[in-house]
Design a protein around this motif. Structure first.
Motif: not given
Ligand code: SF4
Length: 355
Positions: A53, A81, A217, A301
């Motif tokens: 990402c 994550c 995000e 994401c």
């Protein structure tokens, strides 16, 4: 002060707080990441695997620019994550490129055991003083809270300033002065002083302005360069911007149990990273009478991709428009601006129609 020159990835306005930890707590020199530019992303993308990402690419590009600016020690924060694995990969990429730097990966520390952070910090400075690093971290936390409160105020008023650039100018002065703060008392005084100044800026705010809520995000929503300064561009059109996502709300006071409970009609399980917060805030913004919601995320994401069908349901249930933006290294300003313009026209016409 020792010769260790430490860099930590640039993230929103929080570099002031990071600088305090590095200088006052670790007793090291601080090398700030040069301002993020197109070049940062180009360097980061060149050496990153395609599938990662965008925050990975920004971080890597920033590391390389910081090494070139003199950093010899890099810190990676880790995360809940994929970010948790990124440190290892970035360390290897930098090594393969021939950079001889110390890489501290905070993913090795455990939030439930604060002593593990001390152990990681000791790798930066083996003569670390526990009292010093603890008090530096505590002051940095308060700095973060103050930065967030100030920026919330700015977001809700900047779109109505009579003299363009007044809020921006004062914001920069505030962050500069924050660098000189040494304790909580000074911090509180500075906060009060600047809030008075911000409130004195002349604004022309209508009774019922357009209101837009931002969700999405961590990195993309908080880093202006990554989201192509979208908040600013929208505010300029005379819109009140709400953005709950900041470090104070999401890391220092996340209230995870309450969040889970309040979204149970929309999501049964935690989808990771910011997903639960995104859903919760979209519901809140809809209930609080926002005219639209903007969802931003990095390309790839997964936690935020998972929220999109849920957001669509929220949009239908509450009859609130939601627009989605996904950013990667190829995203162009033109495409973004056109969609933002169209969204703005649409929410404005809807509001006019409701009168
Ligand atoms: S939250 Fe999403 S974009 Fe951010 S680091 Fe994790 S996977 Fe990447």
């Amino acid at each position: 002060m020792n010769k260790t020159r430490v860099n930590f990835p640039r993230f929103g306005s929080y570099d002031v707080a990071v600088e305090h930890i590095i200088r006052a707590g670790l007793d090291c020199e601080y090398v700030n990441t040069p301002p993020i530019t197109k070049k940062t992303l180009e360097i980061g993308s060149k050496y990153s695997p395609d599938f990662v990402c965008t925050p990975f690419k920004y971080n890597l590009g920033g590391y390389i620019e910081s090494i070139e600016a003199g950093a010899n020690t890099l810190i990676q924060i880790g995360g809940v994550c994929r970010l948790g694995y990124y440190g290892e990969l970035q360390k290897q990429i930098l090594k393969d490129l021939g950079y001889d730097v110390k890489f501290i990966n905070m993913a090795n520390a455990n939030f439930r055991k604060p002593i593990t952070f001390y152990e990681e910090f000791k790798k930066v400075n083996p003569n670390l003083n526990l009292k010093k690093i603890t008090s530096a971290c505590m002051l940095a936390v308060h700095m973060v809270e103050v930065i967030d409160k100030v920026e919330d105020f700015i977001r809700q008023n900047v779109g109505f300033e009579k003299e363009e650039g007044s809020f921006d100018k004062l914001h920069h002065e505030f962050l500069d002065d924050l660098r000189d703060v040494n304790d909580k008392k000074e911090l509180n005084l500075l906060y009060k002083l600047y809030m008075k100044k911000f409130k004195k800026i002349e604004i022309d705010k209508p009774k019922n302005p357009l209101k837009v809520g931002f969700v999405g995000e961590y990195y993309t929503i908080m880093d202006q360069y990554s989201n192509h300064y979208m908040e600013k561009e929208l505010a300029k059109k005379g819109i009140v911007i709400y953005r709950w996502m900041n470090l104070t709300n999401s890391i220092l006071n996340p209230h995870v149990k309450e969040v889970k409970q309040s979204i149970k009609n929309y999501a049964k399980y935690d989808m990771g990273a910011t997903a639960m917060f995104t859903i919760k805030k979209a519901i809140d913004y809809a209930k609080d009478g926002c005219d639209g919601i903007i969802h931003v995320k990095s390309f790839g994401c997964t936690p935020e991709i998972d929220t999109m069908p849920v957001l669509q349901r929220i949009s239908e249930d509450f009859k609130i428009p939601i627009i989605y933006f996904s950013f990667d290294s190829q995203t162009s300003d033109v495409g973004i601006n056109t969609r933002v313009e169209a969204f703005y026209d649409m929410i404005m016409m809807r509001k006019e129609g409701k009168k």
